[in-house]
Structures are given as C-alpha cells and as structure tokens.
Design a protein around this motif. Structure first.
Motif, PDB file in Angstrom:
ATOM      1  N   VAL A  73     -45.592 -10.126  14.642  1.00 17.64           N
ATOM      2  CA  VAL A  73     -46.652 -10.169  15.661  1.00 17.64           C
ATOM      3  C   VAL A  73     -47.589  -8.992  15.389  1.00 17.64           C
ATOM      4  O   VAL A  73     -47.129  -7.882  15.045  1.00 17.64           O
ATOM      5  CB  VAL A  73     -46.030 -10.084  17.076  1.00 17.64           C
ATOM      6  CG1 VAL A  73     -47.098  -9.952  18.148  1.00 17.64           C
ATOM      7  CG2 VAL A  73     -45.156 -11.311  17.339  1.00 17.64           C
ATOM      8  N   ALA A  74     -48.888  -9.212  15.523  1.00 16.49           N
ATOM      9  CA  ALA A  74     -49.867  -8.132  15.306  1.00 16.49           C
ATOM     10  C   ALA A  74     -49.509  -6.954  16.211  1.00 16.49           C
ATOM     11  O   ALA A  74     -49.167  -7.159  17.382  1.00 16.49           O
ATOM     12  CB  ALA A  74     -51.267  -8.638  15.622  1.00 16.49           C
ATOM     13  N   PRO A  75     -49.574  -5.730  15.677  1.00 15.95           N
ATOM     14  CA  PRO A  75     -49.158  -4.575  16.478  1.00 15.95           C
ATOM     15  C   PRO A  75     -49.820  -4.530  17.862  1.00 15.95           C
ATOM     16  O   PRO A  75     -49.167  -4.196  18.856  1.00 15.95           O
ATOM     17  CB  PRO A  75     -49.568  -3.382  15.600  1.00 15.95           C
ATOM     18  CG  PRO A  75     -49.434  -3.918  14.194  1.00 15.95           C
ATOM     19  CD  PRO A  75     -49.878  -5.353  14.271  1.00 15.95           C
ATOM     20  N   SER A  76     -51.082  -4.924  17.950  1.00 14.50           N
ATOM     21  CA  SER A  76     -51.794  -4.839  19.236  1.00 14.50           C
ATOM     22  C   SER A  76     -51.367  -5.933  20.224  1.00 14.50           C
ATOM     23  O   SER A  76     -51.736  -5.877  21.399  1.00 14.50           O
ATOM     24  CB  SER A  76     -53.300  -4.956  19.007  1.00 14.50           C
ATOM     25  OG  SER A  76     -53.575  -6.212  18.409  1.00 14.50           O
ATOM     26  N   ALA A  77     -50.606  -6.922  19.753  1.00  9.08           N
ATOM     27  CA  ALA A  77     -50.234  -8.051  20.621  1.00  9.08           C
ATOM     28  C   ALA A  77     -48.749  -8.046  20.981  1.00  9.08           C
ATOM     29  O   ALA A  77     -48.247  -9.008  21.548  1.00  9.08           O
ATOM     30  CB  ALA A  77     -50.605  -9.364  19.931  1.00  9.08           C
ATOM     31  N   ILE A  82     -44.858 -12.906  22.693  1.00 12.29           N
ATOM     32  CA  ILE A  82     -45.283 -13.801  21.604  1.00 12.29           C
ATOM     33  C   ILE A  82     -44.169 -14.002  20.568  1.00 12.29           C
ATOM     34  O   ILE A  82     -43.940 -15.123  20.093  1.00 12.29           O
ATOM     35  CB  ILE A  82     -46.570 -13.262  20.936  1.00 12.29           C
ATOM     36  CG1 ILE A  82     -47.701 -13.301  21.958  1.00 12.29           C
ATOM     37  CG2 ILE A  82     -46.934 -14.082  19.697  1.00 12.29           C
ATOM     38  CD1 ILE A  82     -48.999 -12.695  21.473  1.00 12.29           C
ATOM     39  N   GLY A  83     -43.452 -12.930  20.231  1.00 12.44           N
ATOM     40  CA  GLY A  83     -42.350 -13.076  19.279  1.00 12.44           C
ATOM     41  C   GLY A  83     -41.327 -14.084  19.786  1.00 12.44           C
ATOM     42  O   GLY A  83     -40.860 -14.967  19.040  1.00 12.44           O
ATOM     43  N   ALA A 112     -33.486  -6.334  19.149  1.00 12.97           N
ATOM     44  CA  ALA A 112     -33.559  -6.534  20.606  1.00 12.97           C
ATOM     45  C   ALA A 112     -34.082  -7.932  20.927  1.00 12.97           C
ATOM     46  O   ALA A 112     -33.560  -8.610  21.819  1.00 12.97           O
ATOM     47  CB  ALA A 112     -34.454  -5.465  21.227  1.00 12.97           C
ATOM     48  N   LEU A 113     -35.104  -8.351  20.190  1.00 11.21           N
ATOM     49  CA  LEU A 113     -35.661  -9.697  20.423  1.00 11.21           C
ATOM     50  C   LEU A 113     -34.595 -10.768  20.189  1.00 11.21           C
ATOM     51  O   LEU A 113     -34.370 -11.647  21.026  1.00 11.21           O
ATOM     52  CB  LEU A 113     -36.855  -9.930  19.481  1.00 11.21           C
ATOM     53  CG  LEU A 113     -37.350 -11.366  19.355  1.00 11.21           C
ATOM     54  CD1 LEU A 113     -37.956 -11.857  20.662  1.00 11.21           C
ATOM     55  CD2 LEU A 113     -38.378 -11.493  18.229  1.00 11.21           C
ATOM     56  N   TYR A 114     -33.918 -10.687  19.042  1.00 11.74           N
ATOM     57  CA  TYR A 114     -32.946 -11.733  18.695  1.00 11.74           C
ATOM     58  C   TYR A 114     -31.761 -11.718  19.671  1.00 11.74           C
ATOM     59  O   TYR A 114     -31.250 -12.765  20.072  1.00 11.74           O
ATOM     60  CB  TYR A 114     -32.451 -11.550  17.257  1.00 11.74           C
ATOM     61  CG  TYR A 114     -33.560 -11.616  16.220  1.00 11.74           C
ATOM     62  CD1 TYR A 114     -34.552 -12.591  16.281  1.00 11.74           C
ATOM     63  CD2 TYR A 114     -33.615 -10.694  15.171  1.00 11.74           C
ATOM     64  CE1 TYR A 114     -35.570 -12.636  15.339  1.00 11.74           C
ATOM     65  CE2 TYR A 114     -34.623 -10.749  14.225  1.00 11.74           C
ATOM     66  CZ  TYR A 114     -35.599 -11.715  14.311  1.00 11.74           C
ATOM     67  OH  TYR A 114     -36.605 -11.765  13.379  1.00 11.74           O
TER      68      TYR A 114
END
Ligand SMILES: CC(C)(COP(=O)(O)OP(=O)(O)OC[C@H]1O[C@@H](n2cnc3c(N)ncnc32)[C@H](O)[C@@H]1OP(=O)(O)O)[C@@H](O)C(=O)NCCC(=O)NCCS
Length: 143
Positions: A73-77, A82-83, A112-114
């Motif tokens: 994911v773009a750093p700013s987003a 979104i991920g 953490a996401l997974y």
C-alpha cells in the motif's frame, strides 16, 4: 476507508511499480511485475482511492491453495484498511482453499495485518531473503 478494488490492467503497471519502489524493501521491479501480467497462475488486484492506484496485491492459485506473493500500500494511504481489503478481495477472487505466505520476520505491520486476518505462523524459512533475513511462513485455513 472503502477503496475500489479491481483486477489490475497493464496500464496500472507504472503506478504499481512506483508504489512498490516507495513502499517495499527489496520489492519487485517493473520487469518482474510485468511478467506477472503474462502469468496465467497470477492474480493481480489494485485498490483505487480518490481516483488513484493506492495499493496492489499479487497471488497465485496453485494446487487448490492461494499463495500470496506481494501486497503493498502506498505509504500515504496506510492504516486506512486498504491492505486488509486487498487481501480479502484476493482470497475471494481466488476461490476456496487454504492460503499461505512468507513474510520477513521483522515486518511488524505485515505480520500484524495477516494475524488480524486470521493467519497463523506455522514455520520459518531460514535466510529466505537475499539479504539473509528469515521468513515466517503463515497460513490461513479456509473451507
Ligand atoms: C503491510 C501493509 C500492506 C498494510 O497495509 P495497510 O493498508 O496499512 O493495512 P490496514 O490499514 O488494512 O491494516 C489492517 C490491520 O493490520 C494491522 N496493521 C497494519 N499496519 C500496522 C502497523 N503499522 N502496526 C500495527 N498494526 C498494523 C492493524 O491490526 C490494522 O487494523 P487497524 O488499523 O484497525 O488497527 C503496509 O504496511 C505495506 O504496504 N507495507 C510495505 C509492504 C509490505 O511489507 N508488504 C508485506 C509483504 S509480505
């Protein structure tokens, strides 16, 4: 924030490569990404936010399993969901079957996401990355 997720098309390649360059340590280069567009095993999805590509995910469906190869994911987003939306959409697009992935053991955000999505660490791959870092092998059991 709800992003629009859709299959990537070749004209997304520049945006995907730019996000990979800005957002991933030793990420895929443009040629490697372009190769995925010609790979019949590969599924590439992009997330669009405010009219721009803000992230992508790449996975292969092999032998009834989904192998997640790349999500960025773009750093700013980041930290807007979104991920999570990208990984969920990829799993849905690939159909049923367990999912697996490798992740750098130091990659706290990705782990953490997974974990949040239900993946569990089931093993390690020593020196998996070209710079010598170990990978965690994580899997998600799915019907
Ligand atoms: C990993 C990555 C894709 C996460 O994308 P993201 O859009 O920021 O993630 P999300 O907003 O969907 O986060 C979903 C959940 O994951 C966890 N999470 C994501 N980033 C985190 C961070 N930096 N620290 C702690 N937890 C995090 C949280 O539980 C989060 O839910 P919450 O925001 O409600 O607390 C992003 O950080 C990234 O592109 N990193 C660089 C590329 C990379 O390393 N990819 C993984 C390769 S295996």
């Amino acid at each position: 924030m709800q992003a629009q997720i859709r299959p990537a098309v070749p004209s997304d390649l520049d945006a995907i490569a730019a996000i990979e360059d800005a957002g991933m340590r030793n990420g895929w280069n443009r040629a490697q990404l372009a190769e995925e567009f010609g790979n019949s095993k590969s599924r590439i999805l992009v997330a669009r936010l405010k009219g721009q590509v803000a992230g992508h995910v790449v996975g292969w469906r092999i032998a009834g399993e989904v192998h997640i190869l790349d999500v960025c994911v773009a750093p700013s987003a980041r930290r807007q969901g979104i991920g999570k939306q990208l990984v969920s959409a990829l799993l849905k697009a690939c159909g049923p079957g367990d999912a697996l992935l490798e992740v750098r053991k130091s990659n706290v955000p990705a782990i953490a996401l997974y974990t949040r999505m239900g993946f569990e660490e089931v093993g390690r791959r020593p020196r998996y990355y070209s710079d010598g870092e170990d990978a965690l092998l994580m899997t998600l059991e799915r019907p």
